[in-house]
Enzyme design. Structure first.
Site, mmCIF file in Angstrom:
data_model
loop_
_atom_site.group_PDB
_atom_site.id
_atom_site.type_symbol
_atom_site.label_atom_id
_atom_site.label_comp_id
_atom_site.label_asym_id
_atom_site.label_seq_id
_atom_site.Cartn_x
_atom_site.Cartn_y
_atom_site.Cartn_z
ATOM 1 N N SER A 56 0.828 -1.205 0.000
ATOM 2 C CA SER A 56 0.000 0.000 0.000
ATOM 3 C C SER A 56 0.862 1.255 0.000
ATOM 4 O O SER A 56 0.520 2.233 0.636
ATOM 5 C CB SER A 56 -0.912 -0.005 1.219
ATOM 6 O OG SER A 56 -0.116 -0.132 2.381
ATOM 7 N N CYS A 57 1.995 1.215 -0.701
ATOM 8 C CA CYS A 57 2.885 2.379 -0.766
ATOM 9 C C CYS A 57 2.099 3.581 -1.274
ATOM 10 O O CYS A 57 1.457 3.509 -2.311
ATOM 11 C CB CYS A 57 4.051 2.110 -1.707
ATOM 12 S SG CYS A 57 5.096 0.759 -1.152
#
Lengths: 197, 97, 107
Positions: A102-103
């Site tokens: 989930s960068c």
């Protein structure tokens, strides 16, 4: 190992208690950290976008080095991953995803929204990106190239959307108010009268 | 010491067809759908410690990181021709073609 | 044209979700989900442990990826995080299993 299967809140409290006892993390530090994290919100990114729309020099610096541009706007970037800025044009639209986790460009957009972390978003963004965009009512002209940026490593990416028509003469503050979280990830496109969400 | 940039913008590369997942515990930042795929280097993004080692708190060598472009339709045969997927990839996962 | 194994029979890890068929018909929940106090605390703890050099974000990810698939999908985002944090603190010897067990009994 069953110890890790403890109820999550119970596990958190146990870990926090031990870390405090060992002098590794104090409760006040948690409170302070939450307060500083809560300061980051899409308003930061929106201010950068608005300035890029009105200040050609800033726009060029922002595209060359997002971290420097953010710092120039007073956004703390120290110790954070480099920020890359993806320029939308009449020919090209960008969409950001992290298929592995989930960068997210948290320094300029805050906590990642629920949908960005969902399996459906992560799976579909690279395989059916145009179909995915319809979830937001976004439809791209066929002639426009879509570039999906899978954020896999050390950079964080934000989209610099195109300035909407009908905003000639607007102030930076008025322009920034148009720019939503999704516009800077590429799921939506800012426009005068576009839904606020 | 860091190797100099091996790959240049515009260069054709291939992502290694390797599955460390089959060899035990690992942490890989090269998505599965890219393995063995051909792409084009867009630019050098810098150099960073290898996350595959950092994930196990091991000493990590510094690797060049590249932005590599692929045709979006090349992975599943779906999507619109001309659309692209752009991914950050470490030099250790790339080979020249 | 390509000489890859077909994506659907690749030995991918379950967190590696790009293009995975079983999610392709799933709609995206675009509604706003407010973070809870628990979420914020876990997030802050991870940030502090990173800043203090106790554990890296890469170790966090490794620990999340080590959660078996069914549980990975059953747990919320920050539930995965606290599980990974605890796992890593044990692995690094920052906490011992006995200590954690006792704290869970008394917390």
């Amino acid at each position: 190992m069953s110890i890790l299967h403890a109820e999550s809140e119970h596990l958190l409290n146990a870990v926090l208690g031990l870390l405090e006892r060992k002098g590794i993390v104090r409760p006040e530090e948690i409170t302070e950290r939450i307060a500083s994290t809560d300061q980051a919100s899409p308003a930061r990114g929106a201010a950068m976008v608005a300035r890029a729309w009105t200040d050609a020099g800033f726009r060029a610096r922002m595209l060359a080095d997002g971290t420097m541009a953010a710092e120039e706007m007073g956004i703390p970037m120290r110790g954070l991953p480099p920020l890359g800025v993806l320029e939308n044009t009449k020919q090209t639209h960008h969409l950001v995803v992290c298929t592995l986790c989930s960068c997210y460009p948290r320094a300029v957009l805050g906590y990642p929204p629920f949908w960005f972390k969902s399996a459906a978003y992560r799976a579909r963004a690279v395989r059916d990106p145009r179909g995915l965009l319809t979830e937001w009512g976004t439809s791209l002209p066929e002639a426009m190239q879509l570039r999906v940026v899978d954020s896999t490593a050390d950079y964080r990416w934000m989209v610099l959307p195109m300035r909407p028509d009908g905003t000639e003469g607007w102030s930076d503050e008025q322009l920034a108010a148009l720019v939503r979280e999704g516009d800077m990830i590429g799921v939506t496109i800012p426009g005068v009268g576009a839904n606020k969400s | 010491m860091l190797t100099p940039d091996i790959f240049q913008p515009g260069q054709n590369v291939r992502v290694k067809l390797d599955w460390p997942e089959t060899r035990g515990a690992c942490h890989i930042r090269t998505p599965h759908y890219l393995r063995g795929q051909r792409g084009v280097v867009e630019r050098h993004l810098g150099a960073f410690p290898n996350p595959e080692a950092l994930a196990f708190a091991r000493k990590a060598e510094t690797l060049n990181l590249y932005h590599v472009r692929f045709a979006q339709s090349q992975f599943w045969g779906e999507g619109q021709t001309g659309d692209a997927v752009v991914v950050e990839l470490y030099e250790s996962w790339l080979e020249a073609v | 044209m390509t000489d890859t194994i077909l994506p659907e029979i690749q030995p991918r890890a379950h967190h590696d979700m790009g293009g995975v068929s079983k999610f392709m018909c799933e709609t995206v929940d675009t509604s706003r989900h407010a973070l809870t106090e628990f979420d914020r605390k876990v997030d802050a703890l991870r940030g502090l442990l990173g800043a203090k050099g106790v554990m890296s974000v890469d170790e966090l990810r490794r620990g999340i990826e080590a959660i078996p698939e069914a549980e990975y999908h059953a747990l919320s985002y920050y539930q995965r995080w606290i599980r990974s944090i605890a796992d890593n603190l044990l692995a690094r010897g920052v906490l011992s299993e006995a200590e954690l067990r006792a704290a869970l009994g008394e917390a």
